[in-house]
Design a protein around this motif. Structure first.
Motif, PDB file in Angstrom:
ATOM      1  N   UNK A  83       1.046  -1.404   0.247  1.00  0.00           N
ATOM      2  CA  UNK A  83       0.403  -0.509  -0.129  1.00  0.00           C
ATOM      3  C   UNK A  83       1.424   1.159   0.188  1.00  0.00           C
ATOM      4  N   UNK A  84       0.664   1.503  -0.632  1.00  0.00           N
ATOM      5  CA  UNK A  84       1.197   4.166  -0.774  1.00  0.00           C
ATOM      6  C   UNK A  84       0.422   4.393  -0.759  1.00  0.00           C
ATOM      7  N   UNK A  85       1.111   5.781   0.214  1.00  0.00           N
ATOM      8  CA  UNK A  85      -0.080   6.874   0.087  1.00  0.00           C
ATOM      9  C   UNK A  85      -0.487   7.987  -0.908  1.00  0.00           C
TER      10      UNK A  85
ATOM     11  N   UNK B   2      11.982  -6.732  -8.749  1.00  0.00           N
ATOM     12  CA  UNK B   2      11.805  -5.186  -8.573  1.00  0.00           C
ATOM     13  C   UNK B   2      13.186  -4.822  -8.011  1.00  0.00           C
ATOM     14  N   UNK B   3      13.888  -4.111  -8.461  1.00  0.00           N
ATOM     15  CA  UNK B   3      14.690  -3.327  -7.684  1.00  0.00           C
ATOM     16  C   UNK B   3      15.409  -2.095  -8.113  1.00  0.00           C
ATOM     17  N   UNK B   4      16.285  -1.343  -6.834  1.00  0.00           N
ATOM     18  CA  UNK B   4      16.244  -0.636  -6.876  1.00  0.00           C
ATOM     19  C   UNK B   4      17.677   0.283  -5.511  1.00  0.00           C
TER      20      UNK B   4
ATOM     21  N   UNK C 121      13.277  -6.819  -4.552  1.00  0.00           N
ATOM     22  CA  UNK C 121      11.785  -7.712  -4.065  1.00  0.00           C
ATOM     23  C   UNK C 121      11.692  -8.627  -5.001  1.00  0.00           C
ATOM     24  N   UNK C 122      11.322  -9.530  -4.561  1.00  0.00           N
ATOM     25  CA  UNK C 122      10.250 -10.252  -4.974  1.00  0.00           C
ATOM     26  C   UNK C 122       8.579 -10.387  -4.708  1.00  0.00           C
TER      27      UNK C 122
ATOM     28  N   UNK D 120       7.199   4.598  -3.047  1.00  0.00           N
ATOM     29  CA  UNK D 120       7.382   4.015  -0.703  1.00  0.00           C
ATOM     30  C   UNK D 120       9.130   3.122  -0.741  1.00  0.00           C
ATOM     31  N   UNK D 121      10.023   3.058  -1.693  1.00  0.00           N
ATOM     32  CA  UNK D 121      11.179   2.980  -1.515  1.00  0.00           C
ATOM     33  C   UNK D 121      12.250   3.804  -1.231  1.00  0.00           C
ATOM     34  N   UNK D 122      11.620   5.249  -1.543  1.00  0.00           N
ATOM     35  CA  UNK D 122      12.349   6.255  -1.513  1.00  0.00           C
ATOM     36  C   UNK D 122      12.126   6.961  -0.497  1.00  0.00           C
TER      37      UNK D 122
END
Length: 538
Positions: A113-115, A203-205, A178-179, A157-159
């Protein structure tokens, strides 16, 4: 009994006619989405549609009857069956090992979930995904104070996490992977494994102190993706750079591995590796204290922004594999990713010692498994051999081993290749070595055949008329281009056909043909700057 003493020789004509009987399949949308009541009519074995004649129906049937997926009650959502999960887990193991070699990549898992205010922080980014974002607005009987997006991707959400964790140059580079599954609520007709509303992906960052480091990683990861497709899935891809119009929303530039389906004349974006520059770093204030500290006029430390990348591949890869290798009999699985590399089928007939045949089949399986080969015995006693052969062909198992009374007498087995259907008798003492050799040959042959078809599909053109004719012939078109978005838009609009989307840029290949100084853009007549692949796409 036939001269060979094999049951399948006696019943081959009847089993063949059974396989080719038409399935009672109701007509549906573009890629054969079926309502549950319509699916209940599908009771006979076999793929009814032909790959060259009705590709959408063929592909839908291959995915379902080949047991890659099952349709769920919700359109666009699919259940991955064990064959598909085996492929995905094989890709995951390979990727994890490659990322380990890359160095410094840590596996994490971030919330789904992302605001809304976080997702909308980077304007270009949200605009790229806005039509596909699914929102959660209620919890129980109450409206939520702020809507939450089901992640279409995870930058936003990761940053914030990156911002909190990165303080100085010692914290860099930071690389996370992440998978997970993502949701993109496609408004057009879903296509199993190619374009769905929920799918699994990797998904890689990453964040770096310098642009040079970020640029280097972009290509390193793209090369990993290329190997995933070519070494594991036996699917050739073209590596290149996306146009500014087609790049990832919010990125400085996007590189991609592109596949092509000759039967339909459509490209598929197989995997992407993006350089995000400092766009998200500005939005999320991801800065660090450098080794050589610099201060402004007031003595405050100047913190440079990080340089970022993101990169991903999804279960779309399984669909690309199925489209590339499948035939009118069903799936054709590359041995490296097949759940079962060998199926052993007992071939009894009236009066035969069925117990001994069964025991010997199990012994063959055990021997192969001991040598690292994934094998299974089909001991279903309610189906004839011909039915079993067709069933396993539909599921794409690379090798079939048949064992009957005649084989017992000669201490041999019959081995049948799925890809070519070539049959051969092999002595039991030579079986392990022969099977291993054949699996390697099949893997190589599948890639070589797909590579040949790809190369035959590429058409180099220099004029608009040549371009239109190449599209009509379902070619992957390589054309000189002036690199202008307006021209790109015009090409897409002017190349639309009846019930056909217009062509777009797929990628500008890293391996560029020679570009003469007097070469003109095929669409505008302006001086060309590069050779670019164009085509219709999924």
């Amino acid at each position: 009994m036939s001269k060979s003493g094999r049951e399948e020789d006696v019943g081959s004509s009847s089993s063949q006619s059974m396989v080719e009987k038409t399935l009672e399949v109701a007509k549906a949308s573009v890629f054969g989405e079926r309502k549950e009541k319509e699916m209940k009519k599908e009771t006979r074995l076999g793929i009814s549609a032909k790959k060259d004649e009705d590709f959408p129906s063929w592909y839908s049937q291959v995915c379902r009857f080949g047991e890659l997926i099952t349709l769920s009650d919700t359109k666009g959502l699919y259940i991955l069956e064990p064959s598909a999960t085996k492929i995905w887990n094989t890709l995951r193991s390979y990727m994890d090992a490659e990322l380990e070699k890359l160095g410094g990549v840590e596996e994490k898992k971030f919330p789904m979930l992302i605001k809304r205010d976080s997702l909308e922080k980077e304007k270009d980014h949200i605009e790229g995904f806005k039509p596909e974002v699914a929102w959660v607005t209620r919890a129980g009987e109450h409206d939520l104070p702020t809507p939450y997006a089901l992640r279409p991707t995870s930058e936003t959400i990761i940053y914030p996490y990156f911002k909190n964790r990165i303080r100085t140059h010692r914290d860099l580079p930071m690389k996370v992977n992440q998978w997970v599954n993502v949701v993109r609520w496609e408004v057009s007709d879903p296509i199993p494994l190619i374009r769905g509303r929920e799918f699994d992906w990797q998904e890689g960052h990453s964040a770096f102190a310098t642009k040079e480091e970020a640029d280097e990683e972009v290509l390193e990861v793209l090369n990993i993706y290329s190997r995933v497709y070519e070494d594991l899935l036996a699917v050739p891809v073209i590596k290149g750079r996306k146009s500014d119009k087609e790049k990832f929303a919010g990125a400085d530039y996007t590189t991609s591995a592109e596949a092509f389906i000759p039967t339909t004349g459509r490209g598929v974006q197989a995997a992407t590796s993006h350089c995000l520059g400092q766009n998200f770093a500005k939005m999320f204030e991801i800065a660090f204290e450098d080794k050589e500290v610099k201060r402004d006029k007031k003595g405050k430390i100047i913190k440079p922004l990080v340089w970022q990348n993101s990169w991903g591949v999804s279960t779309r890869s399984i669909g690309v594999m199925a489209m590339t290798h499948g035939d009118d009999k069903g799936l054709v699985l590359p041995p490296k990713v097949a759940r079962y590399q060998v199926v052993v089928v007992p071939v009894p007939f009236k009066g035969a010692d069925t117990k001994r045949i069964s025991q010997e089949c199990q012994a063959v399986k055990t021997t192969l498994q001991g040598a690292g080969v994934r094998a299974i015995v089909d001991e279903r006693d309610n189906y004839a051999c011909g039915w079993k052969y067709a069933d396993w062909e539909m599921k794409g198992v690379p090798l079939r081993i048949e064992l009957g009374p005649r084989d017992l007498e000669k201490n041999q087995v019959r081995v049948v290749r799925r890809d070519t259907r070539v049959k051969m008798d092999v002595l039991r003492v030579d079986l392990v070595e022969k099977v291993k050799d054949l699996l390697e040959v099949i893997q190589r042959d599948l890639y070589d055949d797909a590579k040949r078809k790809l190369e035959e599909s590429i058409q180099k053109v220099e004029t608009w008329d040549e371009f239109k004719e190449a599209l009509r012939q379902k070619k992957l078109v390589l054309a000189p281009w002036c690199d202008e978005v307006e021209v790109e838009n015009d090409v897409k609009e002017n190349s639309k056909g009846e019930n056909e989307a217009g062509a777009k840029t797929l990628c500008t290949p890293f391996e560029q043909p020679e570009l003469r100084e007097d070469t003109l853009c095929f669409a505008s007549g302006k001086p060309a700057k590069k050779w670019t692949y164009w085509g219709r796409s999924y």
